[in-house]
Design an enzyme around this catalytic site. Sequence first.
Site, PDB file in Angstrom:
ATOM      1  N   GLY A   1     -15.860  -7.106   5.903  1.00  0.00           N
ATOM      2  CA  GLY A   1     -14.836  -7.625   6.799  1.00  0.00           C
ATOM      3  C   GLY A   1     -15.309  -8.788   7.648  1.00  0.00           C
TER       4      GLY A   1
ATOM      5  N   ARG B   1     -15.432  -0.705  15.832  1.00  0.00           N
ATOM      6  CA  ARG B   1     -15.477  -1.926  15.000  1.00  0.00           C
ATOM      7  C   ARG B   1     -14.148  -2.078  14.250  1.00  0.00           C
ATOM      8  NH1 ARG B   1     -14.803  -2.905   9.255  1.00  0.00           N
ATOM      9  NH2 ARG B   1     -16.076  -4.678   8.654  1.00  0.00           N
ATOM     10  N   VAL B   2     -13.602  -3.277  14.246  1.00  0.00           N
ATOM     11  CA  VAL B   2     -12.372  -3.556  13.498  1.00  0.00           C
ATOM     12  C   VAL B   2     -12.697  -4.575  12.412  1.00  0.00           C
ATOM     13  CG1 VAL B   2     -10.038  -4.518  13.661  1.00  0.00           C
ATOM     14  CG2 VAL B   2     -10.904  -3.041  15.494  1.00  0.00           C
ATOM     15  N   GLY B   3     -12.183  -4.344  11.217  1.00  0.00           N
ATOM     16  CA  GLY B   3     -12.472  -5.237  10.089  1.00  0.00           C
ATOM     17  C   GLY B   3     -11.290  -6.137   9.736  1.00  0.00           C
ATOM     18  N   ASP B   4     -11.447  -6.830   8.627  1.00  0.00           N
ATOM     19  CA  ASP B   4     -10.442  -7.812   8.201  1.00  0.00           C
ATOM     20  C   ASP B   4      -9.093  -7.196   7.847  1.00  0.00           C
ATOM     21  OD1 ASP B   4     -12.161  -6.813   5.923  1.00  0.00           O
ATOM     22  OD2 ASP B   4     -10.499  -7.710   4.812  1.00  0.00           O
TER      23      ASP B   4
ATOM     24  N   THR C   1     -10.706  -7.514  -0.002  1.00  0.00           N
ATOM     25  CA  THR C   1     -11.582  -6.342   0.098  1.00  0.00           C
ATOM     26  C   THR C   1     -13.011  -6.855   0.212  1.00  0.00           C
ATOM     27  OG1 THR C   1     -12.554  -4.509  -1.158  1.00  0.00           O
ATOM     28  CG2 THR C   1     -11.458  -6.206  -2.448  1.00  0.00           C
ATOM     29  N   GLY C   2     -13.873  -6.044   0.830  1.00  0.00           N
ATOM     30  CA  GLY C   2     -15.269  -6.465   0.929  1.00  0.00           C
ATOM     31  C   GLY C   2     -15.744  -6.405   2.363  1.00  0.00           C
TER      32      GLY C   2
ATOM     33  N   THR D   1     -11.743  -1.056  -0.079  1.00  0.00           N
ATOM     34  CA  THR D   1     -10.496  -1.137   0.683  1.00  0.00           C
ATOM     35  C   THR D   1      -9.445  -1.060  -0.392  1.00  0.00           C
ATOM     36  OG1 THR D   1     -11.407  -2.503   2.464  1.00  0.00           O
ATOM     37  CG2 THR D   1      -9.120  -2.902   1.934  1.00  0.00           C
TER      38      THR D   1
HETATM   39  N1  GLY Z   1     -12.805  -4.927   4.138  1.00  0.00           N
HETATM   40  C1  GLY Z   1     -12.859  -3.738   4.897  1.00  0.00           C
HETATM   41  C2  GLY Z   1     -13.616  -3.853   6.129  1.00  0.00           C
HETATM   42  O1  GLY Z   1     -14.545  -4.629   6.258  1.00  0.00           O
HETATM   43  O2  GLY Z   1     -13.290  -3.132   7.046  1.00  0.00           O
END
Ligand code: GLY
Length: 342
Positions: free
Chosen positions: A251, A226-229, A248-249, A198
């Site tokens: 989510g 899917r939605v991430g952090d 980053t990483g 990210t």
């Molecule tokens: N950190 C990015 C995601 O998991 O979407």
Amino acid sequence: MRITPVLIAHGGAGGRGPAAERPERRRGMLAAVQAGAEILRAGGGAFDAVIAAVRALEDHPLFNAGLGSLLTIEGTVEMDASVMVAVPPPRRAAVAAANPRGAARGARPHAELRAGAVAGITRVRNPILLARAVMEHTPHLLMAGAGAERLARRAGIALCRPEDLVTPRARERWRGAMARRAEAAGSAAGGAPGRFGTVGAVALDARGVLAAATSTGGVSGKLSGRVGDSAIIGAGTFADAPGAAAATGQGEAIIKAALCREAVMALRRGEPRAVAERAIAELAALSGGQAGVILVDRRGRPGYAHNAEVMDLAMFDAAGGFEYRWALPLQSLGRGAPAPRG
Ligand code: GLY
Ligand code: GLY
């Protein structure tokens, strides 16, 4: 107190990737920080600086954001982004002059907080600009779908075809991931998403304003929808009076840990390096996941930590100039469960 502006950007925590790409990653990271630093040097704000840095990384095909985003299981691009800014409260003396009763009661003034975010974006080359538009042009904080893309049009943000964002590199990685998925079908890891990474930036400007920005294509092989952090304020991005953070990483692990808000609030009691290390160690203990975080506190002190294979960072401070780091994890943090190689 005179404040020295600071900007830190990261290009993602994750696997090492091909060694041949490292010099170009370094150039890309330094160019992004340079774009933000020019704004700070000219007396501009932290918010504009983090947007400029993240936009440059979105435009660079080697980073997992904007052009070059990792692909969903269906081979499409779906991006998340968010921004947050914290304007410090007026100094106590000014508050007392404006509101003597409040001051007498000891009311503590808060920072003014603003934020914007977008999720699942497919047709905007620079999702960070759309996150900014949500913050500046709507009463909302998080937008998705067709309405978000209509906002882009209204805000004068260029739309593109979704396929314009797919690079040959991303397509090749996707093919590899799908082949491995087919091989692993039936095993426990068969359905797990693969690579991640990210981009993000945090900054402090000369007026004491703190800002954070994050943008991503998400994890490779994610399900569509899917939605991430990186779309979630408090998880992937956060700023408040004590500091600013970008993550980053993986989510799912970052959201469960509310990583960025926890880290920023911990800056009230600790210095950024120790706070970053503790936040990642806690995330790893909670979920076994891999993540990284960058921090700047209200005094301009930087901090970062991660428990992936590597994380690349670039920093600018008005006193020390520019620096790039290809950072390995600290032994003490322990490694999270590795993402399948992609
Ligand atoms: N950190 C990015 C995601 O998991 O979407
Ligand atoms: N940060 C490593 C990758 O994007 O693969």
